[in-house]
Each structure stands twice: as C-alpha cells, then as structure tokens.
Design an enzyme around this catalytic site. Structure first.
Site, PDB file in Angstrom:
ATOM      1  CG  ASP A 165      34.860  43.673 -28.540  1.00 14.29           C
ATOM      2  OD1 ASP A 165      33.952  43.265 -29.274  1.00 14.29           O
ATOM      3  OD2 ASP A 165      36.049  43.772 -28.917  1.00 14.29           O
ATOM      4  CG  ASN A 172      30.446  41.467 -30.276  1.00 11.40           C
ATOM      5  OD1 ASN A 172      31.658  41.350 -30.204  1.00 11.40           O
ATOM      6  ND2 ASN A 172      29.731  40.890 -31.225  1.00 11.40           N
ATOM      7  CE  LYS A 173      33.519  45.642 -34.699  1.00 13.90           C
ATOM      8  NZ  LYS A 173      34.257  46.849 -34.267  1.00 13.90           N
TER       9      LYS A 173
END
Lengths: 348, 348
Positions: free
Chosen positions: A240, A250-251
């Site tokens: 991201d 990121n997630k």
C-alpha cells in the site's frame, strides 16, 4: 482477462461502475457512483480496494467531483477542484496511490489552467482513463518481471488480495502468478484468509479459482505450520505504501508473515507499481496506520463473536521492514535487497 | 470462582452438565449428556474443549458409558469398559489429556477387578470426580508457580483459551493472570481471536472481561504489529500435548506466535498440568495433528465467506519447538529452558 473492478461509463457527465468487493464471493454486483460522495463512501467502505484500484478510483472520483461545477473562471474552478481532492484524501490514509492519483489530477489541471473550464474537465477525464490504462500495462509488466522468481513446482503463499480486483486488470502479486500459469509453470498457492475483512478468502481465492490456479485457503494463523511442512517456496504480497528505504506498508498480518518466512528461509517478495513508492518518507516509521472500526472484528461474520463491551485494536496495516524483503517487483524491474540505493537505481 | 465448565449431577445413574462453549459469548447455555454418545459428540464438536476439561469429560464419559451395563461378571464388564474408552478415544486425536483420562479410568477398574460390577462402577464415578478435584488444585498451583514470571505493568499476549472454561476451575495460562490480578499486579492482556473457531474472542475475552482484567481483542494477524509497538512483555499459552523434549502441541497459530515472540525478544511461556506431558513420545514430530472440517473456515458463523468449491487446509493444532519456549509452568514447578533433562528434573 478479469472483469474490470472499475470503469468509467459515458462522457464527462457519466458515472463510475464498480464491482462491490464487499459482497464477493457470494454475490457479484455492480455499484454506480454518480457523484464524489458516493465514491468517497465506496473507497471508505472498501467496495473498491487495493492500492492501484484506489488510485484509479481517486482520479475518477475527482472527475465526479468537478463534472457539475459551473465556475465563472479557471481560478474558481481550481479552488473547487482542490476541495474535491482534499475531501477524497480523507477516505483512506495509508494507501499512497490515493494521494498519488489526486496529486496527478491536480498537476494536470494546473498545467492546463490557460484553457477553459470545460476543456480542463475533459482533460481530467482523459487523465483518469490514462491512469487506468497505464495500470493495465503496469500489471502485465510486473507479471513479466516477476515470473522468473517463480520456480516450476513451487508452493506460494500470499496474504490479502493483490489481484485483478485490486487493480485495473491483472493484479500485482497475482500478476506474477497469472504469468507463471500462462508459461505452464505448475504452482500451488496458499491464500491467507486475511482477517478481519477476509480479502484472501473472498477475493484471492475467488480470482485464483476462476483462473484455474491450484489454491488452498488457510487461516492467517496457519501460515507458520504450512511453511514448516515444506509447502511454501516463496511468499508474494502487494503493497500500500513503500518508503524510500524499502519499508513496506501492506495489509495487517504481512509483517508477521515476513518474520515467519525469514525463520523458515523462504524468500519474501513484494510486487507493486512504482506509484506505490513514497520517496518523501525515509522509513516505515513515518507511514500513518489506519485504524478501523471494532465491529470488523467483533461482528465479522454477520454474527456477534465477542462479548459486549470488549476493547478492540484494529489496525488495517502493518509495516514490513526492508530487511525482511528479498526483492520488490515493479514494472521498471526487480529491486533485489531493497535499500535507498537499490531502489533509486531501479526507479531512476 | 468461575462457573464450572463441567459437573456430574446426581449419583452413578446421573448425568453430566456442560457449558456449551460453542454458543459463548452471546449465549450461556447448559447441555446435559445422559449417555456416552452425547459426550463423544460434545467433545468432538467442542461444546467442551480445553485439554484439562477434555480429560475430565473423558473420565465422566466413561462413567456414562458403563453406568447401564448389566454385565454378568467383572471380565465381561471390563470388556465393555474397554469398548467405551476406545470409542471416546476417537473423538479428538491431539489432546493427550483425553487418553490420559481414559487410561486412568481403565487402570482403576483393573486395580479393582476383584470387586463387584456395582462396586467398580461407584469407584469409577469417584475417580472421575477425583480427577476434577485434582484439576482444581492443579490450576491454583499453576497460578501460584507462574505468577512470579509476570511483572507489574506488563502487557501479555495469549492465544486461544486456556482459562476456567478449559479446566475444572481457574485455567492454566489464565490461572497465572488471575493470580497476578489477585496480587494487585497491573496487567494488560492482548487476546488473539484465534481463528477459525474464535476461542480467544468468544471465551478468553469473555472470561477476562468478567474477571475485570484489562483485555484487548485482536486478530491473530495483528500479534506481530502489537509486539513491534512494544505492548507485549510476555506471551503465555496453554498446551494440548507436550513431548519428552518439550515440543508443545497447542491451538493452530501458537507456533507462529512463538516465532514472532523470539523475533522481538519476548519470553514465551506455556502453562500446563503434568498430565499434558506425553513422555512416550520423543519430539513433536510424533504428535498427530487433527484436521477439522473446511466449513469451520469457509462458513465461519453462519455466513459463507469463501467461494464454492475452494480447497481448504484446516489443521487444528501446530507444534511449537522447545527451543522457542522460555519456560513451561506446571503444578510441580517451572521448567526453565525445556529439554529432556530439565523436564525430567521437575516431573520426577
């Protein structure tokens, strides 16, 4: 070719069609955004998600925001445009592609401020469509650049969804897998379900199943065990936001997976377009981490699964330090051992 | 004192009352097992769960299995008893306490085979109640022995549920926390929700909330991030089976948490009664890992969250190697740096 996550329908007075990703995999339904508020809502509630797709949604959201402005002059128009980008920027704080898309739209407007309001509107729509088309090319190129890292007969673990649903076309992490499949490589994918919102179970499993790629769904907590069983030869995830030193947001859960991979001597790859890099920040410490609603955890399955009044911590992202990342796969090439220097060399 | 998970009601012709743990936290409901089949079902479907509680359930299940036997002689009775224990042993393969409880009941029957069938029945009921009472004492002792490891002001992460619901009384891992609270230590607990069956969200959060202990619910995938934020000073979990070398089977996800703890320099403790040790097996490689139904992952709590036809891997346990375990807390004392020698020294 996957069904497009996001499409502009019609001319400048048109609208945006989205796949409502919150309803997959049990329902494939389109939603239509006619104005900027509905686009803000779609981004906020994850109807549209995935860093590159958010970049496109942001650009199209700007067009929705300015299409009905009847400004007397360009200055007034640009002022209203600024309001639109500021508003859309409040939808999700972590994904840099959001801000990248908004900044690009503003820049194009500024570059054309000598033109009429109507002309600038048309130029902005054209720019949004250009971002979408560029993303398609980028996805394919990421697939090409990354496929050499995937050995025939590999088990590959992925977290969250970095597939066609997250982009204009083909995905980032999944682009590499789609390309491997095209080349006839035999691969077996393990998809983390990715709590709390289950993008792995709902979206990645769905995409890979439709692409006839061997995929096995596991809970996030099972990744270490699957690695120990020798079933994983590499990990590949999306991103991201990537800092100048290679630290990658990121997630939530990605950081943990990177530690498990390191422990088991398994390469850990990030696949992301160049637009995901934020070279204005030195390290991951500067990336804001979005916290989301407790109900995503306590009411995650449409059923209450935690006691009334329980305190919850629900960060949507974490940061994987560059030292845990074997390589970052971009459309411009593969950045081995990510560092300020190695990133600069590929990004130029 | 927590509500008892499992109670025998009445005399030898009585029944077992269980808290149906699958319905918590939204519903506190008792189920009544009148015969061995309903107890097998209760163990299999996790109405009763937690290694020590399963040991008690197994023993009481044996009583349910033999209470109505009208054998002509003791030999015929013992044969039917053997059938009962074999049957109960098929309910859950990983938890050693199940087999420990069954073996103990058989041994007691054998030791009393000179007595009448009716007398042996009474002796077996007495033994089941004795196992339950012993477990209460064991829980308290584990709490006493472990509390010294908890520093005032600590953040503590736990996975799954090793609390009062998993035992006769006070828990194993949670016993240490209850004791710390009693001593006035300030602690903040992070409870992993523990997919797929959410024992952390449903049971641990519920127990700690009722005990007025500061508890925050997180998804399993968030543990690494919470550790990085400096919020965790130690990890404490229960165990389902511990090999002679200290390798420990516990709820799936525990192994991953142990790696994350090691990476962050955080002590990792296991709390378990001596009955959890299986000294007949050398290492964790010999522990059978139960695989459970795919629907636990794809239909979590009544809603389909994965595409039709998806392949699933659903191991219920994993094995944490002894080298990742700082200490094992038992009722006989704390085993620092678990190894064959260090375990033997404490267990005798």
């Amino acid at each position: 070719m996957p069904l497009p996550t996001i499409e502009w329908e019609g001319d400048i007075s048109g609208r945006v069609r989205l796949i409502d990703q919150t309803l997959l995999p049990t329902e494939l339904k389109f939603v239509y955004c006619e104005d900027i508020k509905s686009m803000w809502h779609a981004i906020k509630t994850l109807m549209v998600r995935g860093a590159p797709a958010i970049g496109i949604a942001a650009a199209m959201g700007v067009v929705l925001g300015i299409k009905d402005i009847h400004a007397k002059n360009t200055d007034a128009f640009l002022k209203e445009l600024k309001q639109a980008t500021t508003y859309l920027g409040t939808s999700r704080p972590t994904a840099v592609n959001l801000f990248w898309g908004l900044a690009r739209m503003e820049r194009v407007a500024q570059e054309n401020k000598g033109k009429s309001v109507q002309e600038i509107k048309e130029i902005l729509l054209h720019e949004a469509l250009k971002i979408q088309n560029e993303d398609k090319v980028i996805c394919r190129q990421i697939g090409e650049n990354g496929v050499g890292l995937i050995k025939d007969g590999s088990g590959i673990l992925t977290h969250c969804n970095a597939g066609g649903l997250a982009t204009a076309d083909y995905g980032t992490a999944l682009a590499v897998l789609f390309k491997a499949k095209e080349q006839g490589k035999r691969i077996a994918v393990y998809a983390d379900e990715t709590r709390p919102l289950l993008q792995g179970a709902r979206l990645t499993a769905w995409e890979l199943l439709h692409a006839v790629i061997d995929v096995t769904l596991i809970c996030d907590s099972m990744a270490a065990h699957v690695m120990k069983l020798g079933k994983v030869q590499c990990v590949i995830v999306g991103a991201d936001r990537i800092a100048a030193n290679g630290d990658t947001a990121n997630k939530i859960g990605t950081f943990g997976v990177s530690i498990l991979a390191k422990e088991h001597g398994i390469p850990f790859y990030v696949a992301a377009p160049v637009s995901t890099f934020d070279l204005t920040i030195k390290s991951g410490d500067e990336i804001p981490i979005e916290e989301r609603s407790p109900e995503e955890i306590t009411n995650g399955f449409g059923k209450k699964t935690a006691p009334e009044g329980i305190k919850v911590f629900n960060p949507a992202f974490d940061v994987t330090p560059a030292k845990n990342i074997t390589a970052i796969i971009t459309e411009k090439g593969v950045i081995q051992k990510p560092s300020v220097e190695n990133i600069r060399r590929i990004l130029g």
